[in-house]
Design an enzyme around this catalytic site. Structure first.
Site, PDB file in Angstrom:
ATOM      1  CE  LYS A 219      56.812  54.994  44.243  1.00 57.61           C
ATOM      2  NZ  LYS A 219      55.585  55.745  44.314  1.00 57.61           N
TER       3      LYS A 219
ATOM      4  CG  ASP B  67      51.180  49.452  44.097  1.00 54.48           C
ATOM      5  OD1 ASP B  67      51.856  48.499  43.661  1.00 54.48           O
ATOM      6  OD2 ASP B  67      51.346  50.622  43.730  1.00 54.48           O
TER       7      ASP B  67
ATOM      8  CG  ASP C 217      54.788  63.276  40.313  1.00 55.41           C
ATOM      9  OD1 ASP C 217      55.706  63.564  39.523  1.00 55.41           O
ATOM     10  OD2 ASP C 217      54.390  62.111  40.530  1.00 55.41           O
TER      11      ASP C 217
ATOM     12  N   PRO D 122      71.095  61.110  38.731  1.00 56.89           N
ATOM     13  CG  PRO D 122      70.146  59.981  36.916  1.00 56.89           C
ATOM     14  CD  PRO D 122      71.444  60.153  37.657  1.00 56.89           C
TER      15      PRO D 122
ATOM     16  CB  CYS E 194      33.076  38.587  37.368  1.00 56.42           C
ATOM     17  SG  CYS E 194      31.955  39.808  38.061  1.00 56.42           S
TER      18      CYS E 194
ATOM     19  N   GLY F 154      32.942  36.271  33.009  1.00 57.13           N
ATOM     20  CA  GLY F 154      33.252  34.955  32.439  1.00 57.13           C
ATOM     21  C   GLY F 154      32.242  33.902  32.861  1.00 57.13           C
ATOM     22  CG  MET F 155      29.108  32.559  36.469  1.00 60.86           C
ATOM     23  SD  MET F 155      28.321  33.437  37.831  1.00 60.86           S
ATOM     24  CE  MET F 155      27.148  32.254  38.423  1.00 60.86           C
ATOM     25  CD  GLN F 156      27.659  38.834  34.608  1.00 60.83           C
ATOM     26  OE1 GLN F 156      27.841  39.546  33.630  1.00 60.83           O
ATOM     27  NE2 GLN F 156      27.525  39.346  35.825  1.00 60.83           N
TER      28      GLN F 156
ATOM     29  CD  GLU G  89      28.008  44.864  31.561  1.00 58.48           C
ATOM     30  OE1 GLU G  89      28.003  43.678  31.939  1.00 58.48           O
ATOM     31  OE2 GLU G  89      29.005  45.594  31.642  1.00 58.48           O
TER      32      GLU G  89
ATOM     33  CG  HIS H 219      36.541  39.477  40.913  1.00 58.35           C
ATOM     34  ND1 HIS H 219      36.990  39.457  39.615  1.00 58.35           N
ATOM     35  CD2 HIS H 219      35.395  40.195  40.898  1.00 58.35           C
ATOM     36  CE1 HIS H 219      36.156  40.159  38.851  1.00 58.35           C
ATOM     37  NE2 HIS H 219      35.184  40.607  39.611  1.00 58.35           N
TER      38      HIS H 219
ATOM     39  CD  GLU I  10      40.165  37.705  40.132  1.00 60.57           C
ATOM     40  OE1 GLU I  10      39.462  36.714  40.409  1.00 60.57           O
ATOM     41  OE2 GLU I  10      39.709  38.717  39.548  1.00 60.57           O
TER      42      GLU I  10
HETATM   43  N1  GLN Z   1      30.044  43.671  33.732  1.00 61.66           N
HETATM   44  C1  GLN Z   1      29.577  42.633  34.583  1.00 61.66           C
HETATM   45  C2  GLN Z   1      28.725  43.173  35.723  1.00 61.66           C
HETATM   46  O1  GLN Z   1      28.778  44.330  36.040  1.00 61.66           O
HETATM   47  C3  GLN Z   1      30.713  41.823  35.140  1.00 61.66           C
HETATM   48  C4  GLN Z   1      31.619  42.603  36.019  1.00 61.66           C
HETATM   49  C5  GLN Z   1      32.924  41.917  36.244  1.00 61.66           C
HETATM   50  O2  GLN Z   1      33.291  41.012  35.514  1.00 61.66           O
HETATM   51  N2  GLN Z   1      33.671  42.338  37.235  1.00 61.66           N
HETATM   52  O3  GLN Z   1      28.002  42.423  36.337  1.00 61.66           O
END
Ligand code: GLN
Length: 547
Positions: free
Chosen positions: A17, A71, A146, A189, A380, A382-384, A404, A519, A521
């Site tokens: 949808k 979405d 629903d 249906p 994110c 992945g950078m840390q 964390e 992010h 993306e």
């Molecule tokens: N867990 C990490 C933080 O809160 C990274 C969050 C994320 O990757 N969106 O900073």
């Protein structure tokens, strides 16, 4: 005032949808109209921010910092219109607003009921920004029948009666199952689903029917007759090889024409589909393939990284190559050599994530990419992880880690190279947070500016030294490690305007190693691939051609 298109679903969920709504938005734009798309979700969470990615897929973040349904990502990718906080609402949000008002005494002693109090709140939501566009497309989550969805259906019914005649239409998406044994496409249906819809006062104007193959005229006529729609408003939605085919496929089927007919818009403006023809051409005439390893945690459900998968596809389109993304569970090589799992890939991407599980694997993936000079993008978390890897293996901080994970484990084990941010600047005010704050919405969320270091790789990739990207995180790389890490060749190439928060890091002597706290993306589109993804795939393609 906008014209409204309400999109509902029946028979089963997951029929696409959101995609149908997004493609219709794109087709209306191709005819010169302005559009905005909205999602109304019946679940009781206030927003999807606290839902597990395993349950609900990715959380899509808007520029203005709302955590919304994925979405909205489809909507943005197809229309290029940036979603706003006011484009997504759930039952939970509606009820919580109604109850807040009740507590404040706004209802002046009245008994609070679904009709009118809840439905009024939904209708107010529908009206926001109605003067800004030609068409407002509102998708109702779930399927007709629903229990949670009923107030939304009732609200759109009332709304359509309150608007001037002919300014609202209903589009209903269903499934035509194919019964192999009898070799038949079944319409029953769909008939039942439309009956259900009509029993609550909504008569669909356009029927979009998902089916594996084409819908013969006989079945179309039958659907039209029994569901009370015009035969040319029965639109077939066949399975597609790529979602980006959808605008062209729906146009061929006459969806946009049927919608404009339902509004009595005649003559309809001619569409310009060159944008989508180019997108199609790039996808279906790619030369070669690059393999990208996505090393993450939520790999069972691809929707958990929906925007990343799409952004990689866009990066491929920018370079006319096919990107084959393979999902690798970071946990599998936490206690072993990652090489057998990562060799053979042309690039490695470590996406965002929460919690400690799998992080040692992600750190190993970053190390592998750095040492083997394989293109690496860290998003994110992945950078840390890339920064922790650098601190441990290059700057002698062997116990470097993220606060964390200590918070999660309830004890101190690491030197917090990545720490919990409690105060930061947003525009011209300071935001403050405590560790124990509510989980919902307590992150650094939405669009923030970053200043890029001139001459850095990212500045070259973006072609600019000032960017704005969307964030969703609680923890930050500690700027005090900048000097120690820069001495070893890691450049802090993007910073918050006040210089306190590292936004981007990159390795100097590496073909492509970039970690970003945000992010990227979320902002990539098929017709406007994000520069970071386009260049990342370019680097992967260059490597693939060397081997
Ligand atoms: N867990 C990490 C933080 O809160 C990274 C969050 C994320 O990757 N969106 O900073």
């Amino acid at each position: 005032m906008a014209r409204y298109i309400f999109i509902t679903g029946g028979v089963v969920s997951s029929l696409g949808k959101g995609l149908a709504s997004a493609a219709l938005g794109a087709l209306l734009q191709a005819r010169g109209y302005t559009v905005r798309l909205r999602k109304l979700d019946p679940y009781l969470n206030v927003d999807p921010g606290t839902m597990s990615p395993f349950e609900h897929g990715e959380v899509f973040v808007t520029d203005d910092g709302a955590e919304t349904d994925l979405d909205l990502g489809h909507y943005e990718r197809f229309t290029g219109v940036s979603a706003r906080a006011t484009d997504s609402v759930s039952s939970g949000r509606i009820y919580s607003t109604v109850l807040e008002k009740e507590r404040r005494g706004d209802y002046l002693g009245k008994t609070i009921q679904v009709i009118p109090h809840v439905t009024n709140e939904i209708k107010d939501f529908l009206k926001v920004g109605a003067d800004e566009v030609d068409f407002m497309l509102c998708e109702i989550g779930g399927t007709v029948g629903d229990i949670e969805g009923l107030p939304f259906f009732e609200a759109i019914r009332q709304f359509s009666q309150e608007q001037p005649r002919g300014e609202c239409i209903f589009m209903h998406l269903t499934l035509l199952p194919w019964i192999k044994a009898s070799g038949e496409l079944k319409t029953k249906p769909t008939q039942h689903s439309v009956k259900e819809l009509r029993s609550i006062g909504i008569a669909p104007d356009v029927l979009v029917c998902r089916s594996e193959g084409p819908i013969p005229q006989k079945e179309r006529d039958k659907l039209a007759l029994f569901c009370n729609v015009r035969p040319d408003s029965v639109i077939a939605a066949q399975d597609l090889k790529s979602i980006y085919e959808a605008p062209l496929a729906y146009h061929r089927e006459g969806l946009d024409q049927a919608v404009l007919d339902a509004f009595n818009i005649s003559p309809a403006p001619k569409p310009d589909l060159t944008r989508w023809e180019d997108v199609y051409d790039r996808i279906f005439h790619a030369e070669g393939e690059v393999r990208v390893a996505i090393v993450g945690k939520y790999i069972q459900l691809e929707d958990a990284y929906k925007s990343i998968a799409e952004a990689l596809t866009h990066g491929g389109m920018a370079n006319r190559v096919k990107v084959k993304a393979e999902w690798i569970d970071a946990e599998i090589f936490e206690n072993e050599d990652p090489a057998p799992h990562l060799e053979g890939f042309h690039a490695i991407l470590v996406p965002g994530g929460f919690g400690e599980r799998g992080t040692e694997g992600k750190i190993k993936a970053a190390q592998f990419a750095r040492e083997r000079k394989i293109p690496y993008m860290g998003i994110c978390l992945g950078m840390q992880m890339a920064v922790i890897e650098a601190a441990r293996n290059m700057a002698d901080l062997t116990d470097a880690g993220s606060e964390e994970f200590d918070h999660e484990a309830g004890g101190k084990r690491f030197t917090p190279v990545v720490y919990h941010l409690k105060e930061w600047v947003q525009g011209n005010h300071t935001v403050k947070r405590k560790v124990g704050d509510d989980k919902g919405g307590t992150m650094r969320l939405g669009a923030y500016t970053a200043h890029l270091v001139e001459g850095s790789k990212v500045a070259e990739v973006y072609g600019s030294t000032e960017i704005e990207e969307r964030h969703r995180h609680r923890y930050e790389v500690d700027i005090k490690y900048r000097e120690a890490l820069e001495e070893k060749g890691m450049v802090f190439s993007g910073l918050s305007p006040d210089g306190r928060l590292p936004e981007i890091v990159e390795w100097k002597d590496h073909p492509w190693f970039i970690g970003v706290q945000f992010h990227p993306e979320l902002k990539s589109k098929p017709f406007e691939p994000h520069p970071l993804f386009a260049d990342f795939v370019r680097a992967a393609r260059d490597i693939s051609r060397l081997v």
